[in-house]
Scaffold this active site. Structure first.
Site, PDB file in Angstrom:
ATOM      1  N   THR A   2       1.075  -0.991   0.193  1.00  0.00           N
ATOM      2  CA  THR A   2       0.296  -0.236  -0.051  1.00  0.00           C
ATOM      3  C   THR A   2       1.083   1.331  -0.197  1.00  0.00           C
ATOM      4  O   THR A   2       0.379   2.676   0.111  1.00  0.00           O
ATOM      5  CB  THR A   2      -0.932   0.368   1.365  1.00  0.00           C
ATOM      6  OG1 THR A   2      -0.401  -0.343   2.483  1.00  0.00           O
ATOM      7  CG2 THR A   2      -2.006  -0.806   1.462  1.00  0.00           C
ATOM      8  N   CYS A   3       2.159   1.333   0.573  1.00  0.00           N
ATOM      9  CA  CYS A   3       2.920   2.222  -0.107  1.00  0.00           C
ATOM     10  C   CYS A   3       3.519   2.388  -1.448  1.00  0.00           C
ATOM     11  O   CYS A   3       3.554   2.100  -2.560  1.00  0.00           O
ATOM     12  CB  CYS A   3       4.092   1.818   1.039  1.00  0.00           C
ATOM     13  SG  CYS A   3       5.625   3.061   0.963  1.00  0.00           S
ATOM     14  N   ASP A   4       2.890   3.800  -1.928  1.00  0.00           N
ATOM     15  CA  ASP A   4       3.670   4.402  -2.884  1.00  0.00           C
ATOM     16  C   ASP A   4       4.492   4.246  -3.343  1.00  0.00           C
ATOM     17  O   ASP A   4       5.002   4.408  -4.196  1.00  0.00           O
ATOM     18  CB  ASP A   4       2.769   6.684  -2.507  1.00  0.00           C
ATOM     19  CG  ASP A   4       1.072   6.064  -2.804  1.00  0.00           C
ATOM     20  OD1 ASP A   4       0.458   4.864  -3.655  1.00  0.00           O
ATOM     21  OD2 ASP A   4       0.464   7.570  -2.339  1.00  0.00           O
ATOM     22  N   ARG A  54       5.707   1.393  -4.367  1.00  0.00           N
ATOM     23  CA  ARG A  54       4.919   0.993  -5.601  1.00  0.00           C
ATOM     24  C   ARG A  54       6.003   1.118  -6.994  1.00  0.00           C
ATOM     25  O   ARG A  54       5.906   0.840  -7.923  1.00  0.00           O
ATOM     26  CB  ARG A  54       3.101   0.913  -6.014  1.00  0.00           C
ATOM     27  CG  ARG A  54       2.398   0.367  -4.966  1.00  0.00           C
ATOM     28  CD  ARG A  54       1.019   0.723  -5.073  1.00  0.00           C
ATOM     29  NE  ARG A  54       1.004   2.041  -4.722  1.00  0.00           N
ATOM     30  CZ  ARG A  54      -0.399   2.396  -4.163  1.00  0.00           C
ATOM     31  NH1 ARG A  54      -1.351   1.456  -4.104  1.00  0.00           N
ATOM     32  NH2 ARG A  54      -0.715   3.153  -3.530  1.00  0.00           N
TER      33      ARG A  54
END
Length: 107
Positions: A8-10, A13
């Site tokens: 979920t970490c931008d 990603r």
């Protein structure tokens, strides 16, 4: 190559996408969902020291001062979201974060 982070970490990603787009074969390890071994956590802490603990995170701010004073490895094991990320493992080399220097090294 392995990338340790959160799905979920931008930043994680972005790093994963950039590495794969650059032709790197990357295995992603979600430290919350998949967990992280004590050996890997100890190795990361031996390499990065206290920099491995993200003291600007929401999780850190939610901890009581007595909890913050605990052993960093125990805290990271209990709260994997406290780990700064991503940790990129390429062979024997470890890097922390997705800085310009890390990007230049792997892209």
């Amino acid at each position: 190559m392995k990338l340790y982070g959160l799905k979920t970490c931008d930043t994680c990603r972005k790093a994963l996408k950039a590495l794969r787009d650059a032709g790197q074969e990357v295995a992603f390890v979600d430290v919350r969902a998949d967990g992280i071994s004590d050996a890997d956590l100890s190795r990361f802490y031996a390499t990065f020291g206290d920099d491995l603990v993200n003291t600007r995170s929401t999780t850190w701010r939610g901890l009581e001062s007595t909890e913050r004073a605990r052993d960093p490895l125990a805290l990271l094991k209990e709260h994997p979201t406290l780990m700064k990320r991503p940790v990129v493992e390429a062979g024997e080399e470890l890097t922390l974060g997705w800085t310009k220097a890390v990007q230049e090294k792997y892209l």
